[in-house]
Design an enzyme around this catalytic site. Structure first.
Site, PDB file in Angstrom:
ATOM      1  N   HIS A 184       4.775   3.543  12.538  1.00 60.13           N
ATOM      2  CA  HIS A 184       3.812   4.596  12.864  1.00 60.13           C
ATOM      3  C   HIS A 184       4.380   5.636  13.829  1.00 60.13           C
ATOM      4  CE1 HIS A 184       0.022   1.984  11.740  1.00 60.13           C
ATOM      5  NE2 HIS A 184       0.972   1.959  10.812  1.00 60.13           N
ATOM      6  N   GLU A 223       3.688  -6.484   4.016  1.00 60.67           N
ATOM      7  CA  GLU A 223       3.764  -5.672   5.228  1.00 60.67           C
ATOM      8  C   GLU A 223       5.112  -5.940   5.879  1.00 60.67           C
ATOM      9  OE1 GLU A 223       1.868  -3.373   6.685  1.00 60.67           O
ATOM     10  OE2 GLU A 223       0.375  -3.404   5.081  1.00 60.67           O
ATOM     11  N   ASP A 236       6.584   0.988   6.475  1.00 61.84           N
ATOM     12  CA  ASP A 236       5.153   0.711   6.340  1.00 61.84           C
ATOM     13  C   ASP A 236       4.494   1.761   5.459  1.00 61.84           C
ATOM     14  OD1 ASP A 236       2.626  -0.309   6.778  1.00 61.84           O
ATOM     15  OD2 ASP A 236       2.402   0.572   8.765  1.00 61.84           O
ATOM     16  N   HIS A 245       0.831  -1.216   0.000  1.00 65.47           N
ATOM     17  CA  HIS A 245       0.000   0.000   0.000  1.00 65.47           C
ATOM     18  C   HIS A 245       0.859   1.257   0.000  1.00 65.47           C
ATOM     19  CE1 HIS A 245       0.581   0.790   4.408  1.00 65.47           C
ATOM     20  NE2 HIS A 245       0.680  -0.523   4.458  1.00 65.47           N
ATOM     21  N   GLU A 304      -4.910   1.352   3.047  1.00 67.34           N
ATOM     22  CA  GLU A 304      -4.760   0.236   3.978  1.00 67.34           C
ATOM     23  C   GLU A 304      -4.790   0.684   5.428  1.00 67.34           C
ATOM     24  OE1 GLU A 304      -2.739  -2.623   6.620  1.00 67.34           O
ATOM     25  OE2 GLU A 304      -2.088  -0.595   6.100  1.00 67.34           O
ATOM     26  N   GLU A 305      -4.208   1.849   5.710  1.00 69.40           N
ATOM     27  CA  GLU A 305      -4.102   2.305   7.091  1.00 69.40           C
ATOM     28  C   GLU A 305      -5.456   2.659   7.709  1.00 69.40           C
ATOM     29  OE1 GLU A 305      -1.600   1.898   8.752  1.00 69.40           O
ATOM     30  OE2 GLU A 305       0.189   1.995   7.501  1.00 69.40           O
TER      31      GLU A 305
END
Length: 419
Positions: free
Chosen positions: A388, A204, A145, A116, A179-180
């Site tokens: 994140h 991922e 990510d 993604h 996706e998030e």
């Protein structure tokens, strides 16, 4: 009786030759890496990091149409080096585009790669925290990510092209922009595409311990909306119906719905009330819970329990509406995925590394692929940590091993229609 020295030497030489023969045979039994693939994988990081810096230095948080478009355009340019069959599809109601790159071969296996373009970071993050390399790590927002793993997928496909490997039916690389936030605008496309493939390899990130993921929990959005009645908190509180008090009562009742044996968790995380005036009895409150399940029937149990609890009120004057929404479906452990894990571990062993395996309470698009019956293996992306956060990073020394792992796994799976 004397034994001649020459005879002793002869026996010793015979023993040594036999031992060397045995050791040589054992050596022959040890799997070796594919030299053509391994050499190319080892050369991956140099150009890889240059392109990665460009991607990371563009903010592309979920919903950021301008940033997503820039990242998508760069990704499409990379994909053009491995195939001309590249299509884009809307991801409405999400911003951005779904990208599908397809490569046709002459074998049997149908393999889907998932990644993604969106991140969790707001506009301006990349300017404050741009891509950098320090202490063997590549650092930056979305570096792990999932921007690095997009390039990982491209690199594996490039090596297949360079070596003229065609022993597969189809390789499809689907890259989505949301996706998030649960892949709201792309999950139906993911499921429909996954149905057409034998296996799904989800790019991922791999954990700092260099592991893949063999199961993931599904995600539920549960909660309560409580309606009460306003009143002055000092002058006439008895005329009110305290929605906050009822919400707290319901939260305490429902906080015991975890099921450790089935790995079900219910965590209340958000509470909103009316207009938040300290001197006013609140007439409205909303409680939200993060629900994670590994078995789909647990969603039904929780819905029943939330409904039952809403009828057991502290304040009869309150009205309660139950929220019970399902997000990503569960991706439970299964024999097909276990077989993929063993394949991946065997490949890693040929380059002298050990590949770990774990489950996760966090969901990905692998949940959607697994839900439609496609054998799925997750966390085949780059290895790193700090997802994140401002400290998100990838281990540079694990780029080449992961490129080799993904490339060889595709090659192995391409030889057969089922994993």
């Amino acid at each position: 009786m004397k034994i001649k020295m020459s005879a002793v030497i002869g026996v010793l030489l015979c023993f040594i030759l036999t031992l060397l023969l045995i050791l040589g045979q054992a050596e022959l039994g040890v799997a070796k890496p594919d030299p053509a693939i391994y050499d190319r994988a080892q050369r991956s990081p140099s150009g890889f990091l240059t392109t990665l810096a460009k991607l990371v230095n563009i903010d592309s948080g979920t919903g950021d149409l301008q940033g997503l478009t820039k990242v998508e355009n760069l990704v499409i340019e990379q994909l053009k080096s491995v195939t001309t069959d590249i299509k884009t599809f809307t991801a409405k109601p999400s911003a951005g585009r779904n990208i599908i790159a397809t490569i046709k071969g002459t074998g049997k296996g149908k393999i889907l790669l998932l990644a993604h373009t969106d991140t969790v970071f707001k506009q301006g993050t990349a300017a404050k925290n741009p891509f950098k390399i320090a202490n063997g790590k590549a650092i930056g927002p979305g570096v792990m990510d999932d921007k690095g793993s997009i390039l990982l997928g491209v690199e594996a496909l490039r090596i297949l092209k360079q070596t003229n490997f065609k022993n597969f039916d189809t390789i499809t690389f689907l890259i989505n922009p949301d996706e998030e936030k649960g892949s709201i605008g792309s999950r139906e496309l993911i499921k429909a595409t996954a149905k057409k493939h034998d296996v799904a390899l989800v790019l991922e990130f791999g954990s700092p311990q260099d592991k893949v993921t063999s199961w993931r929990k599904g995600i539920g959005y549960y909660g309560l909306e409580v309606t009460g009645r306003k009143a002055h908190a000092g002058a006439e509180p008895e005329k009110g119906c305290n929605a906050l008090l009822e919400a707290a009562h319901q939260t305490l009742q429902l906080s015991k719905l975890d099921n450790p044996q089935k790995k079900t968790t219910v965590n209340f995380t958000v509470l909103h009330t009316g207009d938040n005036a300290r001197n006013t009895i609140p007439d409205a409150a909303k409680v939200e819970a993060d629900v994670r399940v590994l078995e789909a029937p647990e969603y039904d149990r929780l819905t029943r329990e939330f409904t039952r609890s809403s009828q057991n009120k502290l304040l009869p004057c309150a009205q309660i509406k139950v929220i019970a929404e399902r997000g990503r479906p569960p991706f439970p452990a299964n024999p097909g995925t276990d077989a993929l894990v063993k394949k991946a571990q065997a490949i890693y062993q040929t380059i002298g590394l050990k590949l770990g395996v774990e489950g996760s309470g966090g969901g990905t698009d692998g949940n959607y692929a697994a839900a439609v019956g496609t054998t799925t293996l997750d966390a085949l992306g780059l290895v790193g940590g700090g997802a994140h956060t401002e400290a998100e990073y990838i281990d540079i020394d694990r780029i080449a091993p992961r490129v080799y792992l993904l490339t060889k796994l595709i090659m192995d799976l391409g030889a057969s229609a089922r994993s």
